[in-house]
Scaffold this motif. Sequence first.
Motif: not given
Length: 247
Positions: A3-12, A206-207, A197-200
């Motif tokens: 989850f922390q990695d998802l937070v970094t990607i989406s909200q970091g 990183n395809p 937008e950050n997720c996309l």
Amino acid sequence: MNFQDLVTISQGPLGIMNPFSQEKALLAGEMARLSEGMTVIDFGCGNGTLLGIWGHSFGVCGTGIEIREEACSNAGELLAKLDLSENIHVFLADASLYDPEDETYNVAVSFGASQIWGGIPDAISSMKSFLKPDGIMIIGERYWKKDSVAAEFSREWPEIMTEYEILQSARENGYDITRVIRSSEDEWDDYESSIWENCLDWMAENPDHPEKDEVYNYFLRIQEEYLAYGREYIGWAAYILVPSLSP
């Protein structure tokens, strides 16, 4: 992916990792009567934006606790840029285990981080041990805007409370709520849209990442939750808590 990695990607990449503008963060500092020399501890401080705003605008000093290494690095860079590194320090740590070694503060802050302790009641109970006798708290969290919430949605978020329940939790811990500063719908939309937008952007960059599908599924879920239920049922606000004057 944890989850922390998802937070970094989406909200970091966000300055404030909550639906709260920097202007309202400054307002919260004014409402809390922050002033030069006051000490602040910020649990789950993210990129250090709150501490940076308050250190620059009010001259506070203190400590930030953050579990994500990248966020700690970002916070350090921000504080250095604002020439605040000598007065405000950020530590990489699990805030629920952090030991201040008997140091106490004028202000304890948790913005969107009450889950560190399992929810708002336990957050208030834990944070008050870090405060001086006349210390205050600033808690920013989600709340149910309505008493009646679709069951399929409310089951996903059992930790969210109504504002009446938040008020009672404050009182049961010996505090009164003196101020509330609410996020606007525009701030919610900007926050959620930025996450999408950050997720996309990350997926486009990183395809071939082996966990790309997990990030995409996360993106789909949070977007559907917000548009189907979240915007209607959930609000976000910062509450300023002061020691109760009750007999």
